[in-house]
Write a protein that holds these residues in place. Structure first.
Motif, PDB file in Angstrom:
ATOM      1  N   ILE A  24      14.553   4.615  -8.848  1.00 22.66           N
ATOM      2  CA  ILE A  24      15.277   3.437  -8.403  1.00 22.66           C
ATOM      3  C   ILE A  24      14.394   2.830  -7.315  1.00 22.66           C
ATOM      4  N   ILE A  25      13.977   1.618  -7.535  1.00 24.64           N
ATOM      5  CA  ILE A  25      12.939   1.036  -6.682  1.00 24.64           C
ATOM      6  C   ILE A  25      13.298  -0.355  -6.160  1.00 24.64           C
ATOM      7  N   THR A  26      13.061  -0.586  -4.890  1.00 21.92           N
ATOM      8  CA  THR A  26      13.104  -1.931  -4.346  1.00 21.92           C
ATOM      9  C   THR A  26      11.743  -2.549  -4.606  1.00 21.92           C
ATOM     10  N   PRO A  27      11.676  -3.526  -5.475  1.00 18.94           N
ATOM     11  CA  PRO A  27      10.364  -4.028  -5.873  1.00 18.94           C
ATOM     12  C   PRO A  27       9.693  -4.841  -4.781  1.00 18.94           C
ATOM     13  N   LEU A  28       8.397  -4.859  -4.871  1.00 22.02           N
ATOM     14  CA  LEU A  28       7.564  -5.603  -3.931  1.00 22.02           C
ATOM     15  C   LEU A  28       6.577  -6.377  -4.780  1.00 22.02           C
ATOM     16  N   LYS A  29       6.254  -7.547  -4.349  1.00 25.93           N
ATOM     17  CA  LYS A  29       5.250  -8.310  -5.086  1.00 25.93           C
ATOM     18  C   LYS A  29       3.954  -7.513  -5.103  1.00 25.93           C
ATOM     19  N   GLY A  30       3.395  -7.327  -6.263  1.00 24.65           N
ATOM     20  CA  GLY A  30       2.160  -6.575  -6.354  1.00 24.65           C
ATOM     21  C   GLY A  30       2.376  -5.192  -6.937  1.00 24.65           C
ATOM     22  N   LEU A  31       3.637  -4.810  -7.020  1.00 23.46           N
ATOM     23  CA  LEU A  31       3.953  -3.479  -7.526  1.00 23.46           C
ATOM     24  C   LEU A  31       4.207  -3.497  -9.040  1.00 23.46           C
TER      25      LEU A  31
ATOM     26  N   GLN B  27       0.827  -1.196   0.000  1.00 21.42           N
ATOM     27  CA  GLN B  27       0.000   0.000   0.000  1.00 21.42           C
ATOM     28  C   GLN B  27       0.862   1.247   0.000  1.00 21.42           C
ATOM     29  N   LYS B  28       1.840   1.227   0.887  1.00 16.83           N
ATOM     30  CA  LYS B  28       2.700   2.405   0.992  1.00 16.83           C
ATOM     31  C   LYS B  28       3.491   2.592  -0.300  1.00 16.83           C
TER      32      LYS B  28
ATOM     33  N   GLN C 206       5.159  -0.875 -14.188  1.00 17.59           N
ATOM     34  CA  GLN C 206       5.008  -0.897 -15.642  1.00 17.59           C
ATOM     35  C   GLN C 206       4.352   0.384 -16.141  1.00 17.59           C
ATOM     36  N   ASN C 207       3.476   0.905 -15.325  1.00 17.99           N
ATOM     37  CA  ASN C 207       2.842   2.183 -15.649  1.00 17.99           C
ATOM     38  C   ASN C 207       3.847   3.303 -15.789  1.00 17.99           C
ATOM     39  N   ILE C 208       4.740   3.357 -14.827  1.00 20.70           N
ATOM     40  CA  ILE C 208       5.774   4.383 -14.865  1.00 20.70           C
ATOM     41  C   ILE C 208       6.527   4.303 -16.184  1.00 20.70           C
TER      42      ILE C 208
ATOM     43  N   TYR D 150      13.793  -8.097  -8.166  1.00 18.14           N
ATOM     44  CA  TYR D 150      13.431  -7.979  -9.582  1.00 18.14           C
ATOM     45  C   TYR D 150      12.146  -8.744  -9.833  1.00 18.14           C
ATOM     46  N   PHE D 151      11.599  -8.562 -11.024  1.00 20.61           N
ATOM     47  CA  PHE D 151      10.423  -9.329 -11.413  1.00 20.61           C
ATOM     48  C   PHE D 151      10.868 -10.339 -12.460  1.00 20.61           C
ATOM     49  N   PRO D 152      10.920 -11.592 -12.092  1.00 25.41           N
ATOM     50  CA  PRO D 152      11.464 -12.607 -12.994  1.00 25.41           C
ATOM     51  C   PRO D 152      10.810 -12.604 -14.369  1.00 25.41           C
TER      52      PRO D 152
END
Lengths: 342, 342
Positions: A124-131, A106-107, A136-138, A151-153
């Motif tokens: 620069i982003i630390t990815p989270l599942k669900g993000l 959420q945050k 991709q929008n960005i 990363y997103f495999p």
DNA sequence: TTGAAAGCGCTAACAA
DNA sequence: TTGTTAGCGCTTTCAA
């Protein structure tokens, strides 16, 4: 001292030129006579002229600001990352706006939304599942993104992180070769690729050595509960399986907490239990007898991330190879894993 | 997905109103009929409208960004401070741009200049000797500043930090009452008020107990040299005066390094030497036998700093009392200072 | 080699 | 209750 900020218009007036000329000179787009250029440059300097970033940004759509979204800016790993990134960015005239997600989807969402209003030039982003969607929008909106520490495999997004699987594999391999066989694995109960990769490294190493994976030796600590609760739970795990002769902690906060538990249980390292932790910190180098740890190439990770981002910023249709980095870690061997005399 | 950003003008078109009306509605300045307002709000929401910060900033001169200038964003103290500040700021719709000075005056100067071009609305700064003019300049230009972790004794600038003198006084007092008399003091060779204040607390406590200050027991470690050099120097100090029965480290990195030295010198804590450090960290809680430390009220410091800044931001002619906070610290007593059985 | 002018998206004074 | 318009400081096209 309370001098109002001077603008391009003021300089034009001061030098009897037009704002066009001033702008061109200041931006080094030669088309003006040397004399005029010098006069303008001098005047600008004397008056401490500095372009108004908002105006430039509004006009050009470039803010010279990068958004940094990490799990926790206060932690040792991300703190160091943040420092390197800032230093590199500053050299290139960029500023960094940071935010912590605390592993909350959420945050993370809110912050990405907020940063995009800020009109940052890149992320620069630390990815989270669900993000995935948000990120991709960005990118769809034309802003470059580099993922860090995860990363997103399935997605083709630039990322840089330590080679989790291999580095844990090596650490476990090292333990086994040192004579340990009943190796426990403590991780966080979070659905993050980096943690899965670490677990896989652990399992593979066992299997390659013909050791059967025993799920009872794997402990997933729930995230986000009070520290006392966690300590209690971890102590329970460490105590329960006395046959365990070594334990691997898959994150530095887990390792630190583990040391506390081991101390309270009055076990000695490595006689009762050998210890290795992911992500080296000062605690591990200092804590007797010295805790073996997987040292992340923090500096290199941070530097590569900003480099890749900058490359994208300066060249929109960049070759996307070489933008997915899994950097090897270094195993720092200390006395918590002294070879066993079986 | 690649939808271009929607602007106020688009909303006006979509709702058959004017940009003025849209602007007023969006900013909640009631002057429009309920129906129109609702329509506009809905349309804005559906289309994911978000104001362009650059445009707003250019127009109003407000960027909703705060500049945070600390000694080292990667350190445990400032990292935590940064985190709290960000979380508080975010609630209020502000973002934070951060920079580290590494105690370099030059770097501090540059960064302040850079932030001012960024048109940040306010600053939270770790002061450095020599930065007085630059900071006064900021204030003269109408931007609020809150100093953190330090202050300028002669200047009337809001600041919030731990009560250095008193907290060190109390720690030394505690040591003396525990039976220690030859107490060493290790500090950094930097000309910072906070360090002077700590030293003064040390001296006063000694004096109040009728113990003479012995300059040989005070060690100023040069800043910014390679770690090995520092360790060597500190070991030299610790070894030289064997009559020392306790030592106070005036910063957490000094304490950590001190532990390393003590370990290498093979001294035991507290039998050979009792240890207290300023600024509690995980290392101190964990390192056997537990290191007594002065715990800074990090959270409170950060929270107060942002509160004071926000207060200034929302009320330019604020009462400046209560904006100079020296918050008491807490002495965390551990076994590194067990009372001496003399 | 130079300058006039449009326009980025927004706020707000002024007019209706 | 609503709309027209100037202008924040800058870049850049177009014309001179």
């Amino acid at each position: 001292m309370t001098k109002k900020k001077i603008s391009i218009k003021d300089i034009a007036k001061l030098t009897n030129t037009s704002i066009t000329t001033v702008s061109f000179v200041l931006n080094g787009k030669g088309r003006t006579s040397k004399d005029v250029a010098k006069l303008i440059l001098d005047t600008a300097h004397e008056n401490g002229y500095e372009p108004n970033r908002m105006a430039v940004g509004l006009r050009t759509g470039v803010s010279k600001v990068i958004g940094l979204l990490v799990e926790n800016i206060g932690g040792p790993f991300f703190g160091e990352v943040a420092k390197v990134i800032e230093e590199e960015a500053e050299k290139l005239g960029y500023s960094i706006i940071y935010c912590s997600t605390n592993n909350s989807l959420q945050k993370g969402r809110n912050i990405i939304k907020m940063l995009s209003h800020q009109a940052v030039d890149g992320y620069i982003i630390t990815p989270l599942k669900g993000l995935e969607k948000d990120i991709q929008n960005i990118i769809a909106n034309g802003k470059p993104v580099v993922l860090i520490d995860g990363y997103f495999p399935k997605l083709d997004i630039p990322h840089v992180l330590v080679d989790n699987a291999t580095s844990v594999y090596n650490a476990i391999d090292y333990l086994i070769k040192a004579g340990y066989r009943k190796i426990g694995f403590v991780t966080a109960d979070l659905d993050l690729v980096q943690l899965h990769d670490r677990m896989n490294g652990y399992k593979e190493a066992l299997i390659d050595h013909g050791i059967k994976v025993d799920n009872k030796l794997i402990f997933k600590l729930p995230f986000d509960q009070p520290k006392a609760t966690s300590v209690m739970a971890m102590k329970g795990f460490l105590k329960q399986y006395k046959q365990m002769d070594a334990v691997f902690f898959s994150a530095n906060y887990l390792g630190t907490m583990g040391l506390e538990c081991i101390k309270e249980l009055d076990l000695s390292i490595p006689q009762d239990i050998a210890v290795v932790s992911f992500d080296d910190t000062e605690v591990f180098s200092l804590y007797p007898p010295g805790i073996t740890a997987v040292q992340q190439p923090v500096h290199e990770i941070a530097k590569s991330a900003i480099d890749i981002l900058m490359a994208q910023l300066s060249d929109k249709n960049l070759d996307m190879s070489d933008t997915k980095l899994h950097i090897p870690a270094k195993l720092i061997e200390r006395s918590s894993t002294t070879p066993k005399n079986t």
